[in-house]
Design a protein around this motif. Structure first.
Motif, PDB file in Angstrom:
ATOM      1  N   LEU A  26       0.824  -1.208   0.000  1.00 24.30           N
ATOM      2  CA  LEU A  26       0.000   0.000   0.000  1.00 24.30           C
ATOM      3  C   LEU A  26       0.857   1.256   0.000  1.00 24.30           C
ATOM      4  CD1 LEU A  26      -2.846  -0.777   2.568  1.00 24.30           C
ATOM      5  CD2 LEU A  26      -3.121  -0.441   0.111  1.00 24.30           C
ATOM      6  N   LEU A  27       0.351   2.279  -0.707  1.00 23.32           N
ATOM      7  CA  LEU A  27       0.931   3.615  -0.650  1.00 23.32           C
ATOM      8  C   LEU A  27       0.058   4.552   0.171  1.00 23.32           C
ATOM      9  CD1 LEU A  27       2.004   2.260  -3.387  1.00 23.32           C
ATOM     10  CD2 LEU A  27       2.617   4.583  -4.029  1.00 23.32           C
ATOM     11  N   GLN A  28      -1.280   4.317   0.129  1.00 29.69           N
ATOM     12  CA  GLN A  28      -2.230   5.089   0.928  1.00 29.69           C
ATOM     13  C   GLN A  28      -3.364   4.172   1.357  1.00 29.69           C
ATOM     14  OE1 GLN A  28      -2.445   8.461  -2.258  1.00 29.69           O
ATOM     15  NE2 GLN A  28      -3.260   9.369  -0.396  1.00 29.69           N
ATOM     16  N   GLY A  29      -3.917   4.458   2.559  1.00 33.74           N
ATOM     17  CA  GLY A  29      -5.068   3.708   3.046  1.00 33.74           C
ATOM     18  C   GLY A  29      -4.683   2.580   3.981  1.00 33.74           C
ATOM     19  N   THR A  30      -5.699   1.865   4.437  1.00 33.90           N
ATOM     20  CA  THR A  30      -5.515   0.721   5.333  1.00 33.90           C
ATOM     21  C   THR A  30      -6.472  -0.385   4.918  1.00 33.90           C
ATOM     22  OG1 THR A  30      -5.022   2.261   7.132  1.00 33.90           O
ATOM     23  CG2 THR A  30      -5.424  -0.023   7.737  1.00 33.90           C
ATOM     24  N   VAL A  31      -5.974  -1.606   4.853  1.00 33.00           N
ATOM     25  CA  VAL A  31      -6.771  -2.761   4.419  1.00 33.00           C
ATOM     26  C   VAL A  31      -6.640  -3.865   5.458  1.00 33.00           C
ATOM     27  CG1 VAL A  31      -6.999  -4.569   2.666  1.00 33.00           C
ATOM     28  CG2 VAL A  31      -6.593  -2.208   1.959  1.00 33.00           C
ATOM     29  N   LEU A  32      -7.767  -4.533   5.749  1.00 37.84           N
ATOM     30  CA  LEU A  32      -7.798  -5.644   6.702  1.00 37.84           C
ATOM     31  C   LEU A  32      -7.804  -6.966   5.943  1.00 37.84           C
ATOM     32  CD1 LEU A  32      -8.110  -6.773   9.594  1.00 37.84           C
ATOM     33  CD2 LEU A  32     -10.595  -6.544   9.296  1.00 37.84           C
ATOM     34  N   HIS A  33      -6.816  -7.795   6.259  1.00 40.87           N
ATOM     35  CA  HIS A  33      -6.699  -9.139   5.682  1.00 40.87           C
ATOM     36  C   HIS A  33      -7.192 -10.164   6.698  1.00 40.87           C
ATOM     37  CE1 HIS A  33      -4.563 -12.732   4.001  1.00 40.87           C
ATOM     38  NE2 HIS A  33      -4.435 -13.022   5.285  1.00 40.87           N
ATOM     39  N   ARG A  34      -8.026 -11.100   6.232  1.00 37.88           N
ATOM     40  CA  ARG A  34      -8.414 -12.270   7.022  1.00 37.88           C
ATOM     41  C   ARG A  34      -8.246 -13.504   6.147  1.00 37.88           C
ATOM     42  NH1 ARG A  34     -13.282  -8.987   8.400  1.00 37.88           N
ATOM     43  NH2 ARG A  34     -13.154  -8.306  10.579  1.00 37.88           N
ATOM     44  N   GLN A  82      -5.049  -9.313   9.974  1.00 33.70           N
ATOM     45  CA  GLN A  82      -3.942  -8.370   9.984  1.00 33.70           C
ATOM     46  C   GLN A  82      -4.258  -7.116   9.185  1.00 33.70           C
ATOM     47  OE1 GLN A  82      -0.694  -8.573  11.537  1.00 33.70           O
ATOM     48  NE2 GLN A  82      -0.927  -6.422  10.942  1.00 33.70           N
ATOM     49  N   LEU A  83      -4.072  -5.962   9.811  1.00 33.18           N
ATOM     50  CA  LEU A  83      -4.152  -4.696   9.097  1.00 33.18           C
ATOM     51  C   LEU A  83      -2.867  -4.486   8.316  1.00 33.18           C
ATOM     52  CD1 LEU A  83      -5.667  -2.300  11.793  1.00 33.18           C
ATOM     53  CD2 LEU A  83      -6.768  -3.000   9.670  1.00 33.18           C
ATOM     54  N   ILE A  84      -3.007  -3.940   7.124  1.00 32.62           N
ATOM     55  CA  ILE A  84      -1.831  -3.535   6.368  1.00 32.62           C
ATOM     56  C   ILE A  84      -1.959  -2.051   6.079  1.00 32.62           C
ATOM     57  CG2 ILE A  84      -2.914  -4.276   4.198  1.00 32.62           C
ATOM     58  CD1 ILE A  84      -0.107  -4.653   3.074  1.00 32.62           C
ATOM     59  N   SER A  85      -0.852  -1.344   6.269  1.00 32.95           N
ATOM     60  CA  SER A  85      -0.800   0.094   6.038  1.00 32.95           C
ATOM     61  C   SER A  85       0.437   0.391   5.196  1.00 32.95           C
ATOM     62  CB  SER A  85      -0.765   0.847   7.369  1.00 32.95           C
ATOM     63  OG  SER A  85       0.297   0.389   8.183  1.00 32.95           O
ATOM     64  N   GLU A 117     -10.405  -9.378   1.883  1.00 27.86           N
ATOM     65  CA  GLU A 117      -9.744  -8.085   2.049  1.00 27.86           C
ATOM     66  C   GLU A 117     -10.794  -6.991   2.092  1.00 27.86           C
ATOM     67  OE1 GLU A 117      -5.810  -8.417  -0.649  1.00 27.86           O
ATOM     68  OE2 GLU A 117      -7.642  -9.320  -1.455  1.00 27.86           O
ATOM     69  N   GLU A 118     -10.665  -6.113   3.081  1.00 28.22           N
ATOM     70  CA  GLU A 118     -11.611  -5.011   3.232  1.00 28.22           C
ATOM     71  C   GLU A 118     -10.882  -3.736   3.631  1.00 28.22           C
ATOM     72  OE1 GLU A 118     -15.561  -6.168   5.258  1.00 28.22           O
ATOM     73  OE2 GLU A 118     -14.056  -7.469   6.189  1.00 28.22           O
ATOM     74  N   SER A 119     -11.244  -2.621   2.991  1.00 30.85           N
ATOM     75  CA  SER A 119     -10.704  -1.341   3.445  1.00 30.85           C
ATOM     76  C   SER A 119     -11.340  -0.987   4.780  1.00 30.85           C
ATOM     77  CB  SER A 119     -10.971  -0.251   2.411  1.00 30.85           C
ATOM     78  OG  SER A 119     -12.324  -0.209   2.026  1.00 30.85           O
TER      79      SER A 119
END
Length: 318
Positions: free
Chosen positions: A87-95, A102-105, A122-124
Motif C-alpha cells: 500500500l501507498l495510501q489507506g488501510t486494508v484488513l486481511h483475514r 492483519q491490518l496492512i498500512s 480483504e476489506e478497506s
C-alpha cells in the motif's frame, strides 16, 4: 486480492522461451478491470499482458488508486502462488482461513503463501477513503506449490537511502539489502521513492529479467519516460538501471530469474493442467480443502464457470 472477472481467461506462462536474451525496452499497456461488479473498484492490470506473461516468477500485477474507494473482497481461494500486498495510501484488513487477521498500512508488507490451498478476504477499513496500492502474485515452483499455506506480516523492511531517493526492498535482495519475506525462487521486488530531479543507478543481476512501473509522478527509466500506468519490460543482461525523476514520484521494480516451468493461470488458481484447475474449482465450490474465513460477515465468492474449450498452453508471447 481476487481476480473477480466473470469470464477469466487461462494464461500459460514460463517454459523454455521465458525472457529476452538481452536488454530490451518493451512498454506494456495495462487494461482496466473492475473488481466486484460495475460499481466496484477499478484496477489497472499489466501482468499477465498480451506480450509478456511473467517477469521472473511475478505473474500478476494490479495497480489501483489513488482514489476514494471501498474495498470489500469476500472470501476467495488461491493455489500455487504467493500474494504480495503493498500500500501507498489507506488501510486494508486481511483475514484468511488460517485464522490470520492483519491490518496492512503503507510501508508494511502482507505476504500470503497459498501453497496447496488457502482462502482469504480483504476489506478497506474506512469507507470511501483514499486507497492506493499494488497487488502482486508470485508463481510457486513445483517444489513449493503443494506446501502448507502460510501468512506473514512484515512491519519493517530494509531501506537504502541516497540523496533524494529512498529504496525499500519488499522481497528478495537489492544493493546488499535483503527482505525478510520468504520466497521460493530467485527474485526481487522494491519500491523507489524519488524527490523531484533526483537520480539513482540501481545495481542489477544480468541473469535476472526486470520491469519497472511508475506508481506516482514521472520518472525516466533507461531513457523511457514513465507516468503511472504502463509496465516497462527491460529483459535480461543488465548490470545497472539508471532512473531519473522528472517529478517527485514512486517506482516499482520487479525482477527475477526467468521462470522455467509452464503454469496455467485461471481465475485465482495457478496450476499445471486443465485437470488441476478443474479440480481446484470443484473443491472450492464443494467447500473442501480451502478452509473458512470465519470472521468475514458475508458469503464467499463463487467460482466462475470454466470456459467451454479446454485450458491449454498458448505460449508466453503472442
Amino acid at each position: 486480492m481476487s481476480n473477480l472477472e466473470r469470464d477469466p481467461q487461462e494464461t500459460v506462462c514460463g517454459g523454455p522461451d521465458v525472457a529476452a536474451e538481452g536488454p530490451v525496452r518493451e512498454l506494456l499497456t495495462g487494461r482496466d478491470v473492475v473488481l466486484g461488479g460495475p460499481r466496484g473498484m477499478t484496477v489497472t492490470r499489466t501482468l499477465p499482458n498480451r506480450e509478456r506473461r511473467m517477469v521472473g516468477a511475478w505473474c500478476f500485477v494490479d495497480h489501483y488508486g489513488p482514489e476514494p474507494a471501498t474495498m470489500r473482497v469476500a472470501p476467495h481461494p488461491h493455489t500455487g502462488l504467493q500474494t504480495v500486498s503493498w500500500l501507498l495510501q489507506g488501510t486494508v484488513l486481511h483475514r484468511d482461513s488460517l485464522g490470520s487477521e492483519q491490518l496492512i498500512s503503507p510501508g508494511r508488507l502482507n505476504l500470503m503463501t497459498a501453497g496447496r490451498a488457502i482462502s482469504h478476504s480483504e476489506e478497506s477499513v474506512e469507507r470511501d477513503a483514499v486507497l492506493h496500492g499494488v497487488q502482486l502474485w508470485v508463481a510457486l515452483p513445483e517444489g513449493a506449490r503443494h506446501a502448507a499455506p502460510a501468512f506473514d506480516h512484515h512491519p519493517a523492511l530494509p531501506v537504502l537511502t541516497a540523496p533524494g531517493v529512498t529504496v525499500t526492498v519488499i522481497a528478495g535482495e537489492l544493493a546488499g539489502r535483503t527482505s525478510p519475506a520468504r520466497i521460493h525462487t530467485p527474485l526481487v521486488g522494491a519500491e523507489l521513492a524519488f524527490d523531484e530531479a533526483a537520480g539513482f543507478s540501481i545495481p542489477l543481476r544480468p541473469d535476472f529479467e526486470y520491469a519497472v512501473m511508475a506508481l506516482t509522478g514521472a520518472v525516466e527509466a533507461d531513457g523511457v519516460l514513465l507516468a503511472p500506468g504502463p509496465l516497462l519490460y527491460l529483459g535480461c543482461g543488465r548490470s545497472e538501471l539508471v532512473l531519473q525523476a522528472r517529478e517527485a514520484g514512486r517506482v516499482l521494480l520487479l525482477g527475477g530469474e526467468p521462470f522455467g516451468e509452464e503454469i496455467v493461470m485461471w481465475w485465482n488458481f495457478v496450476g499445471r493442467s486443465h485437470e488441476e484447475i478443474d479440480r481446484f474449482r470443484k473443491e472450492w465450490e464443494e467447500g473442501t480443502e480451502f478452509g473458512i474465513v470465519e470472521a468475514f460477515d458475508g458469503t464467499p465468492i463463487p467460482a466462475p464457470a470454466l470456459p467451454t474449450t479446454r485450458l491449454k498452453p498458448r505460449g508466453r508471447r503472442r
